[in-house]
Motif scaffolding. Sequence first.
Motif, PDB file in Angstrom:
ATOM      1  N   VAL A 230       0.839  -1.204   0.000  1.00  0.00           N
ATOM      2  CA  VAL A 230       0.000   0.000   0.000  1.00  0.00           C
ATOM      3  C   VAL A 230       0.871   1.249   0.000  1.00  0.00           C
ATOM      4  O   VAL A 230       0.617   2.211  -0.746  1.00  0.00           O
ATOM      5  CB  VAL A 230      -0.963  -0.013   1.201  1.00  0.00           C
ATOM      6  N   ALA A 231       1.912   1.260   0.834  1.00  0.00           N
ATOM      7  CA  ALA A 231       2.803   2.416   0.880  1.00  0.00           C
ATOM      8  C   ALA A 231       3.510   2.617  -0.452  1.00  0.00           C
ATOM      9  O   ALA A 231       3.660   3.760  -0.934  1.00  0.00           O
ATOM     10  CB  ALA A 231       3.827   2.241   2.002  1.00  0.00           C
ATOM     11  N   ALA A 232       3.951   1.525  -1.083  1.00  0.00           N
ATOM     12  CA  ALA A 232       4.627   1.627  -2.378  1.00  0.00           C
ATOM     13  C   ALA A 232       3.685   2.198  -3.439  1.00  0.00           C
ATOM     14  O   ALA A 232       4.113   2.969  -4.309  1.00  0.00           O
ATOM     15  CB  ALA A 232       5.131   0.255  -2.813  1.00  0.00           C
ATOM     16  N   THR A 233       2.409   1.839  -3.353  1.00  0.00           N
ATOM     17  CA  THR A 233       1.424   2.346  -4.307  1.00  0.00           C
ATOM     18  C   THR A 233       1.127   3.814  -4.051  1.00  0.00           C
ATOM     19  O   THR A 233       1.129   4.640  -4.973  1.00  0.00           O
ATOM     20  CB  THR A 233       0.135   1.517  -4.224  1.00  0.00           C
ATOM     21  N   ARG A 234       0.875   4.155  -2.794  1.00  0.00           N
ATOM     22  CA  ARG A 234       0.540   5.550  -2.463  1.00  0.00           C
ATOM     23  C   ARG A 234       1.683   6.493  -2.813  1.00  0.00           C
ATOM     24  O   ARG A 234       1.453   7.615  -3.287  1.00  0.00           O
ATOM     25  CB  ARG A 234       0.200   5.670  -0.986  1.00  0.00           C
ATOM     26  N   HIS A 235       2.927   6.044  -2.601  1.00  0.00           N
ATOM     27  CA  HIS A 235       4.090   6.903  -2.861  1.00  0.00           C
ATOM     28  C   HIS A 235       4.682   6.678  -4.248  1.00  0.00           C
ATOM     29  O   HIS A 235       5.715   7.251  -4.575  1.00  0.00           O
ATOM     30  CB  HIS A 235       5.138   6.686  -1.774  1.00  0.00           C
ATOM     31  N   ARG A 236       4.040   5.814  -5.033  1.00  0.00           N
ATOM     32  CA  ARG A 236       4.359   5.621  -6.441  1.00  0.00           C
ATOM     33  C   ARG A 236       5.816   5.209  -6.636  1.00  0.00           C
ATOM     34  O   ARG A 236       6.531   5.723  -7.489  1.00  0.00           O
ATOM     35  CB  ARG A 236       4.016   6.894  -7.232  1.00  0.00           C
ATOM     36  N   ARG A 237       6.217   4.221  -5.827  1.00  0.00           N
ATOM     37  CA  ARG A 237       7.606   3.779  -5.856  1.00  0.00           C
ATOM     38  C   ARG A 237       7.853   2.818  -7.017  1.00  0.00           C
ATOM     39  O   ARG A 237       7.030   1.959  -7.309  1.00  0.00           O
ATOM     40  CB  ARG A 237       7.970   3.111  -4.527  1.00  0.00           C
ATOM     41  N   ALA A 238       9.018   2.937  -7.622  1.00  0.00           N
ATOM     42  CA  ALA A 238       9.359   2.097  -8.767  1.00  0.00           C
ATOM     43  C   ALA A 238       9.827   0.714  -8.343  1.00  0.00           C
ATOM     44  O   ALA A 238       9.667  -0.254  -9.101  1.00  0.00           O
ATOM     45  CB  ALA A 238      10.443   2.774  -9.603  1.00  0.00           C
ATOM     46  N   ARG A 239      10.395   0.587  -7.146  1.00  0.00           N
ATOM     47  CA  ARG A 239      10.999  -0.686  -6.746  1.00  0.00           C
ATOM     48  C   ARG A 239      10.933  -0.813  -5.230  1.00  0.00           C
ATOM     49  O   ARG A 239      11.423   0.047  -4.507  1.00  0.00           O
ATOM     50  CB  ARG A 239      12.453  -0.724  -7.218  1.00  0.00           C
TER      51      ARG A 239
END
Length: 286
Positions: A230-239
Amino acid sequence: MPPLQVRGATSVITGAAAGMGAEVARQLASAGARVALIDRDADGLAAVAATLTGSGHTTHVVDLTDDDAVAVVAGAVTASHPHVQSLITCAGSSMLGSIDQLTMAEMRWLMDVNLWGTVNITQALLPALRRAPAAHITHLVSIYALAAPAGRIPYAMSKYAVRGFTEALRHELAGSTVTVGAVYPAGVKTGIVLRGRYAAALDPAVADRAAAAQAAMYRTEPRDAAARIVAATRHRRARTMIGRQARLVDVLTRVTPVHYWAAMRRPLREAVDTTTPIAKPTRSGD
């Protein structure tokens, strides 16, 4: 890059009937998002939907390897959710067996599920994601898209392919409102390897032994993995790496891209052994 504001927007989650997909759905719903749950397991979807907070959630039963059915479901999702902001692909399966034990049909089946199912739903929902002011696609890949173990050829092939698709798509969409990221989990206790398939030529007892050995190595709870997703999605992380093992393997394969298996073979020896027969107990007096 500003983070996504999930409250009131829609997240589409595949593989949402169980495991990490279900946990991701619960956490996003708790944060105020509307979620569209996708899986082939109708009963599982209904059970997860009943646990969600908030309103406006929908469930969609589909086989992601069926092109026509995916197109229909994408239309149903966008009809119910005009503001699709993220897609998180958690759907997938596993397959045990060595190259001598596997058939081409078995390997193609897993590639259809893990790769083409991911490509299919991503392509179908991309127009809706492009209409959002900002959107993100999160593909769950695997530690086995960083390092390919023996005994897991179909799984590693499919996950390396998902990694390649994800990275190429990120480059194609660079400069657009849609960003793309990959998540590399290691050892999440979802039971995927216990529920997965194995080669028909493989002794079921041997398959159970290998699957149990693999599952015993898993340390991360699904809710903790879901929080990272969820955090990776919200912060739009590539990896994003999930679990200490994923971070270690990422470093290992960079340091020794040819010989990393020498370091991995011993801890994985029981999990990748699909050939040693189960010893039969001897009777007293024999």
